[in-house]
Design a protein around this motif. Structure first.
Motif: not given
Length: 351
Positions: A102-120
């Motif tokens: 779904r994604f390739a280098p250069g794609d601009e993305v966003y999300g709620m991705t970590g910072g909890v449960g041991g995920i960077q």
């Protein structure tokens, strides 16, 4: 051809990963003890595994939850030490892992991705992110604006759409409409065709009006008074609580017969009799569950895709504090969230 170029970039990124890409370094803020300092540290740059993308982080949005995690006071969102904080992010895909299409280098993305449960978390120059958690960044929003949206949007969408199944023409009361989640909830409800009302303090009533909702000064009117004034005493079809505590109790008194109350802060002890007498229902929202459990993460990406759709349609715009913070002075950003001086979302400029 565009398709061939995209595939070539993807294959090239994977090849780089397999030849030691992760040995390079990055700067990140590391917390070694709860309530301790955020230390700017050099770490190995992560390598995307199967199903992940490597994102060069441009901006990290801060939430009150980030402050609680840092203090070790969020038992539902424990993050083992040492840790890199930051739940929300926006950035550019640098490389992709096996199986990501779904994604390739250069794609601009966003999300709620970590910072909890041991995920960077996102307070680092790079993050290896589960691709299911991401969506394409709205073309009409800056990186800072995009980084301000994920947690607030997902929390609001889960309640308004997934739990309450809001329909056009229904009435919605947003408790705490000027807050980070509240101002997004107002915009979602309006985009879906609802008639929206929102409570706020006297000094924030103008913002509620700017968002297109009818403002209610909770300090000047009792629940009974504003329910009578705006619904003829019948109550609201849906009440979205973003405050918790006594405000959740007030929400139970403000909902109509067969209506629904939803809250992301349904902690503590609450009397359910007002709901029972109205034959109304209640739902709790636990936004972090897919991150902590790994279950249903793809729905987070789906919700962020909805955020992109509404933002690009001009129906959704986050409020971002004008102050600028870099990784090197993120301590001040956390102070701004903790002391309540921010009238809108605090965002750290990572890149």
């Amino acid at each position: 051809m565009p398709g061939k170029q995209r595939l070539g970039a993807t294959r090239f990124a994977i090849l780089i990963n397999e030849t030691g890409y992760a040995q390079k370094t990055m700067k990140a803020l590391v917390l070694s003890q709860y309530e301790g300092p955020l230390e700017l540290t050099t770490l190995d740059r992560p390598q995307p595994q199967a199903g992940q993308v490597l994102v060069r982080v441009h901006a990290a949005g801060l939430n009150p939850l980030d402050v609680k995690i840092r203090a070790g006071k969020a038992a539902h969102a424990q993050h083992p030490l040492p840790l890199v904080l930051g739940i929300d992010m926006a950035g550019v895909v640098e490389a992709v892992g096996a199986g990501v299409t779904r994604f390739a280098p250069g794609d601009e993305v966003y999300g709620m991705t970590g910072g909890v449960g041991g995920i960077q978390g996102s307070l680092a120059q790079y993050a290896a992110v589960d691709a299911d958690l991401l969506a394409r960044k709205p073309a009409n929003l800056s990186m800072r604006e995009a980084a301000a949206l994920p947690l607030a949007f997902i929390t609001s969408w889960l309640g308004i759409v997934d739990r309450a199944h809001l329909q056009a023409g229904q009435s919605v009361l947003v408790q705490g409409g000027a807050g980070g989640v509240g101002h997004v909830a107002i915009q979602i409800a309006r985009a879906l065709g609802a008639e929206v009302f929102a409570t706020a303090s006297a000094r924030k009533l103008a913002l509620i009006g700017q968002l297109g909702a009818t403002a209610i000064d909770y300090g000047a009117q009792s629940v009974e008074q504003y329910v009578q004034a705006h619904t003829g005493g019948a109550g609201f079809d849906l009440v979205v609580d973003t405050v918790g505590g006594a405000t959740l109790d007030a929400s139970f008194a403000a909902v109509k017969h067969y209506g629904h109350v939803v809250s992301a802060l349904g902690w503590g002890t609450h009397a359910l009799a007002p709901l029972s007498f109205r034959e109304a229902t209640y739902s709790g929202v636990f936004t972090l569950y897919p991150l902590l459990s790994g279950v249903n993460r793809a729905h987070h990406g789906e919700m962020m895709a909805q955020a992109t759709r509404h933002a690009e349609a001009g129906q959704l715009a986050p409020r971002v504090d004008a102050r600028r913070f870099a990784l090197s002075d993120a301590e001040r950003a956390y102070e701004a969230v903790a002391d309540g001086s921010a009238g809108s979302k605090i965002v750290v400029d990572v890149d």
